[in-house]
Design a protein around this motif. Structure first.
Motif, PDB file in Angstrom:
ATOM      1  N   ALA A 145       5.726   8.969  -2.128  1.00 15.22           N
ATOM      2  CA  ALA A 145       5.787   9.448  -3.510  1.00 15.22           C
ATOM      3  C   ALA A 145       6.697   8.516  -4.285  1.00 15.22           C
ATOM      4  O   ALA A 145       7.798   8.184  -3.844  1.00 15.22           O
ATOM      5  CB  ALA A 145       6.319  10.873  -3.559  1.00 15.22           C
ATOM      6  N   SER A 146       6.212   8.046  -5.426  1.00 14.28           N
ATOM      7  CA  SER A 146       6.956   7.007  -6.131  1.00 14.28           C
ATOM      8  C   SER A 146       6.960   7.262  -7.626  1.00 14.28           C
ATOM      9  O   SER A 146       6.153   8.012  -8.157  1.00 14.28           O
ATOM     10  CB  SER A 146       6.318   5.645  -5.837  1.00 14.28           C
ATOM     11  N   ASP A 147       7.908   6.637  -8.328  1.00 17.95           N
ATOM     12  CA  ASP A 147       7.862   6.586  -9.782  1.00 17.95           C
ATOM     13  C   ASP A 147       7.984   5.132 -10.198  1.00 17.95           C
ATOM     14  O   ASP A 147       8.275   4.259  -9.393  1.00 17.95           O
ATOM     15  CB  ASP A 147       8.977   7.429 -10.407  1.00 17.95           C
ATOM     16  N   SER A 148       7.742   4.880 -11.451  1.00 16.69           N
ATOM     17  CA  SER A 148       7.640   3.492 -11.908  1.00 16.69           C
ATOM     18  C   SER A 148       8.982   2.830 -12.182  1.00 16.69           C
ATOM     19  O   SER A 148       9.027   1.656 -12.494  1.00 16.69           O
ATOM     20  CB  SER A 148       6.785   3.434 -13.182  1.00 16.69           C
ATOM     21  N   ILE A 149      10.101   3.573 -12.088  1.00 18.93           N
ATOM     22  CA  ILE A 149      11.392   2.985 -12.451  1.00 18.93           C
ATOM     23  C   ILE A 149      12.297   2.790 -11.227  1.00 18.93           C
ATOM     24  O   ILE A 149      12.788   1.702 -10.970  1.00 18.93           O
ATOM     25  CB  ILE A 149      12.109   3.861 -13.494  1.00 18.93           C
ATOM     26  N   GLY A 150      12.502   3.865 -10.450  1.00 17.60           N
ATOM     27  CA  GLY A 150      13.526   3.807  -9.424  1.00 17.60           C
ATOM     28  C   GLY A 150      13.060   3.434  -8.032  1.00 17.60           C
ATOM     29  O   GLY A 150      13.872   3.349  -7.111  1.00 17.60           O
ATOM     30  N   SER A 151      11.787   3.203  -7.820  1.00 17.10           N
ATOM     31  CA  SER A 151      11.277   2.967  -6.480  1.00 17.10           C
ATOM     32  C   SER A 151      11.242   1.481  -6.144  1.00 17.10           C
ATOM     33  O   SER A 151      10.621   0.678  -6.854  1.00 17.10           O
ATOM     34  CB  SER A 151       9.876   3.568  -6.347  1.00 17.10           C
ATOM     35  N   ARG A 152      11.888   1.110  -5.053  1.00 14.09           N
ATOM     36  CA  ARG A 152      11.825  -0.289  -4.603  1.00 14.09           C
ATOM     37  C   ARG A 152      10.402  -0.678  -4.252  1.00 14.09           C
ATOM     38  O   ARG A 152       9.935  -1.777  -4.556  1.00 14.09           O
ATOM     39  CB  ARG A 152      12.708  -0.491  -3.370  1.00 14.09           C
ATOM     40  N   GLU A 153       9.715   0.253  -3.559  1.00 10.67           N
ATOM     41  CA  GLU A 153       8.347  -0.040  -3.123  1.00 10.67           C
ATOM     42  C   GLU A 153       7.431  -0.313  -4.313  1.00 10.67           C
ATOM     43  O   GLU A 153       6.644  -1.266  -4.308  1.00 10.67           O
ATOM     44  CB  GLU A 153       7.789   1.137  -2.313  1.00 10.67           C
ATOM     45  N   HIS A 154       7.558   0.537  -5.331  1.00  7.71           N
ATOM     46  CA  HIS A 154       6.699   0.381  -6.503  1.00  7.71           C
ATOM     47  C   HIS A 154       6.991  -0.923  -7.234  1.00  7.71           C
ATOM     48  O   HIS A 154       6.074  -1.653  -7.642  1.00  7.71           O
ATOM     49  CB  HIS A 154       6.888   1.569  -7.447  1.00  7.71           C
ATOM     50  N   LEU A 155       8.265  -1.235  -7.417  1.00  8.94           N
ATOM     51  CA  LEU A 155       8.625  -2.457  -8.131  1.00  8.94           C
ATOM     52  C   LEU A 155       8.202  -3.702  -7.355  1.00  8.94           C
ATOM     53  O   LEU A 155       7.783  -4.705  -7.946  1.00  8.94           O
ATOM     54  CB  LEU A 155      10.126  -2.490  -8.405  1.00  8.94           C
ATOM     55  N   LEU A 156       8.293  -3.659  -6.037  1.00  8.07           N
ATOM     56  CA  LEU A 156       7.862  -4.801  -5.229  1.00  8.07           C
ATOM     57  C   LEU A 156       6.356  -5.020  -5.384  1.00  8.07           C
ATOM     58  O   LEU A 156       5.900  -6.138  -5.662  1.00  8.07           O
ATOM     59  CB  LEU A 156       8.220  -4.573  -3.759  1.00  8.07           C
ATOM     60  N   LEU A 157       5.583  -3.949  -5.203  1.00  8.74           N
ATOM     61  CA  LEU A 157       4.128  -4.084  -5.325  1.00  8.74           C
ATOM     62  C   LEU A 157       3.740  -4.517  -6.734  1.00  8.74           C
ATOM     63  O   LEU A 157       2.868  -5.374  -6.923  1.00  8.74           O
ATOM     64  CB  LEU A 157       3.436  -2.766  -4.984  1.00  8.74           C
ATOM     65  N   SER A 158       4.374  -3.926  -7.734  1.00  3.87           N
ATOM     66  CA  SER A 158       4.057  -4.273  -9.121  1.00  3.87           C
ATOM     67  C   SER A 158       4.313  -5.747  -9.396  1.00  3.87           C
ATOM     68  O   SER A 158       3.523  -6.419 -10.066  1.00  3.87           O
ATOM     69  CB  SER A 158       4.879  -3.422 -10.094  1.00  3.87           C
ATOM     70  N   THR A 159       5.424  -6.250  -8.865  1.00  3.90           N
ATOM     71  CA  THR A 159       5.773  -7.655  -9.085  1.00  3.90           C
ATOM     72  C   THR A 159       4.788  -8.573  -8.373  1.00  3.90           C
ATOM     73  O   THR A 159       4.400  -9.627  -8.901  1.00  3.90           O
ATOM     74  CB  THR A 159       7.207  -7.944  -8.613  1.00  3.90           C
ATOM     75  N   ILE A 160       4.360  -8.188  -7.174  1.00  2.14           N
ATOM     76  CA  ILE A 160       3.370  -8.997  -6.437  1.00  2.14           C
ATOM     77  C   ILE A 160       2.051  -9.043  -7.198  1.00  2.14           C
ATOM     78  O   ILE A 160       1.464 -10.120  -7.418  1.00  2.14           O
ATOM     79  CB  ILE A 160       3.158  -8.432  -5.018  1.00  2.14           C
ATOM     80  N   PHE A 161       1.563  -7.871  -7.601  1.00  2.00           N
ATOM     81  CA  PHE A 161       0.289  -7.836  -8.335  1.00  2.00           C
ATOM     82  C   PHE A 161       0.391  -8.622  -9.637  1.00  2.00           C
ATOM     83  O   PHE A 161      -0.513  -9.387  -9.994  1.00  2.00           O
ATOM     84  CB  PHE A 161      -0.129  -6.392  -8.618  1.00  2.00           C
ATOM     85  N   SER A 162       1.499  -8.447 -10.356  1.00  3.90           N
ATOM     86  CA  SER A 162       1.671  -9.154 -11.621  1.00  3.90           C
ATOM     87  C   SER A 162       1.677 -10.666 -11.399  1.00  3.90           C
ATOM     88  O   SER A 162       1.047 -11.420 -12.150  1.00  3.90           O
ATOM     89  CB  SER A 162       2.968  -8.708 -12.292  1.00  3.90           C
ATOM     90  N   HIS A 163       2.369 -11.120 -10.357  1.00  6.48           N
ATOM     91  CA  HIS A 163       2.455 -12.554 -10.057  1.00  6.48           C
ATOM     92  C   HIS A 163       1.070 -13.159  -9.844  1.00  6.48           C
ATOM     93  O   HIS A 163       0.746 -14.210 -10.409  1.00  6.48           O
ATOM     94  CB  HIS A 163       3.324 -12.773  -8.812  1.00  6.48           C
ATOM     95  N   PHE A 164       0.248 -12.509  -9.049  1.00  9.33           N
ATOM     96  CA  PHE A 164      -1.072 -13.053  -8.731  1.00  9.33           C
ATOM     97  C   PHE A 164      -2.051 -12.869  -9.892  1.00  9.33           C
ATOM     98  O   PHE A 164      -2.837 -13.772 -10.195  1.00  9.33           O
ATOM     99  CB  PHE A 164      -1.619 -12.403  -7.459  1.00  9.33           C
ATOM    100  N   TYR A 165      -2.023 -11.711 -10.546  1.00 11.55           N
ATOM    101  CA  TYR A 165      -2.981 -11.457 -11.619  1.00 11.55           C
ATOM    102  C   TYR A 165      -2.751 -12.365 -12.816  1.00 11.55           C
ATOM    103  O   TYR A 165      -3.704 -12.841 -13.439  1.00 11.55           O
ATOM    104  CB  TYR A 165      -2.920  -9.995 -12.052  1.00 11.55           C
ATOM    105  N   VAL A 166      -1.488 -12.600 -13.165  1.00 12.87           N
ATOM    106  CA  VAL A 166      -1.191 -13.490 -14.286  1.00 12.87           C
ATOM    107  C   VAL A 166      -1.730 -14.890 -14.007  1.00 12.87           C
ATOM    108  O   VAL A 166      -2.184 -15.597 -14.910  1.00 12.87           O
ATOM    109  CB  VAL A 166       0.329 -13.529 -14.568  1.00 12.87           C
ATOM    110  N   GLY A 167      -1.717 -15.286 -12.745  1.00  6.22           N
ATOM    111  CA  GLY A 167      -2.267 -16.582 -12.357  1.00  6.22           C
ATOM    112  C   GLY A 167      -3.779 -16.581 -12.196  1.00  6.22           C
ATOM    113  O   GLY A 167      -4.374 -17.601 -11.841  1.00  6.22           O
ATOM    114  N   GLY A 168      -4.398 -15.437 -12.448  1.00  7.00           N
ATOM    115  CA  GLY A 168      -5.856 -15.345 -12.342  1.00  7.00           C
ATOM    116  C   GLY A 168      -6.364 -15.214 -10.930  1.00  7.00           C
ATOM    117  O   GLY A 168      -7.558 -15.445 -10.666  1.00  7.00           O
ATOM    118  N   ASN A 169      -5.493 -14.817  -9.997  1.00  2.18           N
ATOM    119  CA  ASN A 169      -5.877 -14.742  -8.585  1.00  2.18           C
ATOM    120  C   ASN A 169      -6.020 -13.298  -8.122  1.00  2.18           C
ATOM    121  O   ASN A 169      -5.187 -12.442  -8.441  1.00  2.18           O
ATOM    122  CB  ASN A 169      -4.828 -15.450  -7.721  1.00  2.18           C
ATOM    123  N   SER A 170      -7.071 -13.022  -7.356  1.00  2.00           N
ATOM    124  CA  SER A 170      -7.269 -11.707  -6.756  1.00  2.00           C
ATOM    125  C   SER A 170      -6.452 -11.585  -5.480  1.00  2.00           C
ATOM    126  O   SER A 170      -5.952 -12.589  -4.943  1.00  2.00           O
ATOM    127  CB  SER A 170      -8.754 -11.480  -6.461  1.00  2.00           C
TER     128      SER A 170
END
Length: 771
Positions: A186-211
């Motif tokens: 169970a996660s929220d968008s502010i205080g969760s390490r897991e959520h912030l890690l996944l969000s940063t990974i997805f953002s890194h690849f998506y901004v570069g146009g990579n799936s």
């Protein structure tokens, strides 16, 4: 009459409960979305299926989310309506209780359904039109229907999503939340390490146009491609040993036997699921009744994100282009909690109208829907409700501009018959009660896995089957010794497997056409599988796949499959490079499409199917524009006709109080014509012209009883003639517009641009070992 209202982009919902006139609904009103609310047995499923049937007949595709299993009934539309069509769906226990054979029950079903359809002015031709629309039941995580490859790849969103801050943030947030819910976090968008890690990974690849694939996600959880999250170093924020625990959770999901089904099937390509190769509408039904609550939430969130990404890549439209229907919204869009599905659903309700996408939500209780969502819904279909709380939630909105008081409406809602609904449409003046038409599909009830297997068997057999690769492995074989000039890459996703060999090529391909102003470049990636029995290199057997992470270092203590002799004896791979270059030259073209009559040109890399869809959308918009002008053209004539009726009524009132009372009721009925439905003043009568003529005849009979009626009779004749003339002109002009703007009259032209050999550049070529 059927041909007219279908050409006018009107959905036939049923009949008015007051006078049995047809209850029609303008399809473009669905772009402001709709909610269907009613207790069990109210007829919600029938109304929802009816709406989707109407859309399909008008070549409007639908995505259907089916948590209960009822919407698969859309696949049970039988073009001939023969008893043998129903035989497989007869309930044996019901037949036994009625003392009938299965054949007799099938005959009864065929007969009763045909009679029911005809009782609402429909015919077999209409059933056939709907039956011809392709329908697919997708069962993510199950082999019952057509599979969906959900975990195989998290596709990078289009540029339009990346450039919209709110949409991109929602995509990243809900993707991360849904993945974490899948592994029980169970996660929220502010205080969760897991959520912030996944969000940063997805953002890194998506901004570069990579799936991203699940394998890549797991690898990047362990070794992320960045050193900081926010202002803190990665290891301070989320130490590696803790990240390994998270990666292990996701690896357990991928390694699970039950989740192997999530890796099989069609890619979650919304455009492909909505349209066939000819650009015609399809119905995609996602049956999720077999999934756990966590799996449902995970899938629905990803599906909504995929739909948003597709939607944002479309151009704006004022007409209805597609429908997203959810049969039971309970738990997915609650007023107080924030599950992963809530944010994308709210985003759709806020943004979808601009793109011609209509959202339909069905629920047993209005309290199931978030109040912010309620304000974005323009049409309410209210069936029978019993609790005071539910009735109070909807009665205020329905009572506005209604002929009934709030108390009367509350009482009526509590006592509505099955299949009866109040409809409140913000685009119409009044609330009305109607009962739904007989649907074209056979409603057998919830479909089991076996039922889904039966209806999807032929479709699954027709799907292209992946070729099994024959691998020759020598147990414990070490890596072959190759010439030092042969570059080798190593990709390790499964340490328990041996390495299989491929030829891997990366190329840059340029297309140039000065006349068209085209100068574009694309990157190509090919993997060609090899084995001991490979005697010739055939690049047409390669598949396109980019390698995001590859190593030049061979892992220790690994086993390898056998290499073919033609590779073993080479001093370098130069001899194979010419083959891939020739393959690209022969197979890769840039095809452009044009339709001069519609002033349309295809975008770069736009398929013929997608261009045909754009042509159809353009024609729909032109039809809507022409019909709007037609409304303006006929508007003054319609108002004049209404004025004449009013003047006639006033004149008769002067003659005699008793006669005027009778004539008032009589003449008001004259206005119930196709013209009234066309201008949105009233629902269309099932026998419009005959009713009008009958009414006029009765009016004349009354007038003949009087002595001084010559002028009134003349005026009646004028009204009748004008009405019939207006009706006929309207029909003819609608038919002319429909005929002229039929896509059959428009053919796309094709322009092929071939690359020059000098515009094909090999940027990387290697022997790839992958496990």
């Amino acid at each position: 009459m059927k041909d007219i209202y279908e050409k006018m982009a009107l959905f036939y919902l049923g009949k008015n409960a007051k006078d049995d006139s047809l209850s029609l609904y303008k399809s473009k009103h669905l772009t402001t979305h709709a909610a269907i609310i009613g207790m069990t047995g109210s007829g919600k499923t029938g109304l929802g299926i009816g709406l989707i049937e109407e859309a399909a007949i008008d070549n409007i595709p639908s995505i259907v989310i089916d948590p209960k299993g009822d919407m698969g009934n859309l696949c049970l539309a039988f073009a001939q309506m023969r008893p043998e069509d129903y035989l497989s769906w007869v309930d044996e226990s019901e037949a036994l209780s009625k003392g009938k054979t299965l054949q007799e029950m099938a005959e009864d079903l065929a007969s009763s359904n045909k009679a029911g359809i005809e009782s609402f002015g429909q015919d077999l031709e209409r059933v056939q039109r709907f039956a011809a629309v392709p329908k697919t039941i997708y069962t993510p995580g199950s082999s019952a229907g057509v599979g969906v490859n959900i975990l195989g790849s998290f596709a990078a969103p289009p540029r339009s999503v990346l450039e919209d801050e709110e949409t991109f943030a929602s995509l990243i947030n809900t993707t991360s939340l849904s993945l974490l819910s899948l592994v029980g976090i169970a996660s929220d968008s502010i205080g969760s390490r897991e959520h912030l890690l996944l969000s940063t990974i997805f953002s890194h690849f998506y901004v570069g146009g990579n799936s991203l694939s699940m394998e890549m996600l797991i690898q990047n959880i362990i070794t992320p491609p960045f050193e900081k999250i926010g202002m803190l170093s990665l290891d301070t924020f989320y130490p590696q040993n803790e990240r390994m625990k998270l990666a292990t959770l996701f690896n357990g999901v991928v390694a699970s036997v039950t989740f192997s089904a999530w890796l099989k099937g069609e890619a979650l390509d919304i455009q492909n699921m909505l349209y066939n190769e000819e650009g015609k509408a399809k119905i995609a039904i996602f049956s999720i009744a077999h999934l756990s609550d966590e799996e449902r939430m995970f899938f629905v969130s990803l599906l909504l994100n995929a739909y948003i990404s597709w939607m944002r890549s479309q151009r704006g439209s004022a007409v209805l282009k597609s429908i997203l229907y959810m049969d039971e919204i309970f738990g997915f869009f609650p007023p107080l909690k924030n599950p992963p599905s809530k944010e994308p659903m709210l985003l759709l309700l806020k943004q979808a109208r601009a793109f011609g996408c209509g959202i339909i939500l069905s629920t047993q209780n209005p309290v199931d829907i978030d109040y912010k969502g309620l304000s974005n819904i323009g049409t309410w279909f209210i069936g029978k409700l019993q609790t005071k709380q539910d009735i109070a939630k909807v009665v205020d909105g329905i009572a506005a501009n209604s002929e009934f008081s709030k108390e009367e409406i509350a009482k009526q809602i509590a006592t509505l018959k099955g299949r009866h609904f109040f409809v409140k449409n913000v685009h119409e003046e009044q609330t009305q009660e109607f009962y739904t038409r007989w649907v074209l599909s056979y409603l057998k009830g919830p479909m089991s896995k076996d039922d889904i297997k039966t209806v999807m068997q032929a479709k699954k057999e027709a799907l292209p089957q992946p070729k099994e690769r024959e691998i020759f492995v020598q147990t414990g074989m070490t890596k072959p010794l190759l010439n030092e000039n042969i570059k080798e890459y190593f990709v390790s996703a499964n340490e328990d497997s041996c390495f299989y060999p491929y030829l891997y090529a990366e190329l840059k391909l340029r297309f140039f056409n000065q006349k068209k102003g085209i100068d574009t470049q694309e990157n190509l990636f090919y993997k060609l599988p090899l084995d001991a029995k490979t005697f010739t290199i055939e690049w047409q057997n390669a598949h396109e796949e980019a390698l995001m992470q590859k190593s030049l270092q061979a892992p220790a203590n690994a086993s390898y499959a056998q290499l073919p002799e033609l590779v073993m004896r080479e001093k370098s791979l130069k001899g194979f490079e010419r083959g891939v270059s020739d393959f690209v030259y022969e197979s890769k073209n840039l095809e452009l499409f044009m339709c001069e009559d519609l002033d349309l040109e295809s975008k770069l890399h736009e398929s013929k199917r997608d261009f045909l869809v754009r042509m159809e959308d353009t024609l729909k918009e032109l039809r809507e524009e022409r019909i709007q002008k037609l409304q303006e053209k006929f508007g003054s004539d319609y108002e004049k006709l209404q004025d004449k009726l009013q003047k006639l009524n006033m004149k008769l009132q002067k003659e005699e109080a008793e006669a005027s009372s009778k004539m008032a009721d009589t003449l008001i009925g004259v206005g119930m014509t196709l013209v009234s439905a066309f201008f949105g003043k009233k629902t269309l009568s099932a026998s419009t012209i005959s009713k009008g003529a009958s009414t006029l005849s009765k009016g004349k009979d009354v007038l003949k009883e009087r002595t001084d009626v010559a002028n009134a009779q003349l005026l009646l004749s004028d009204v009748e003639e004008e009405m019939q003339t207006l009706e006929q002109r309207l029909k003819e002009e609608i038919q002319e517009i429909t005929k002229e703007l039929d896509i059959k009259n428009y053919s796309p032209q094709s322009l092929i641009i071939k690359p020059k050999r000098s515009d094909i550049v090999i940027t990387d070529f290697a022997l790839l070992w992958e496990r």
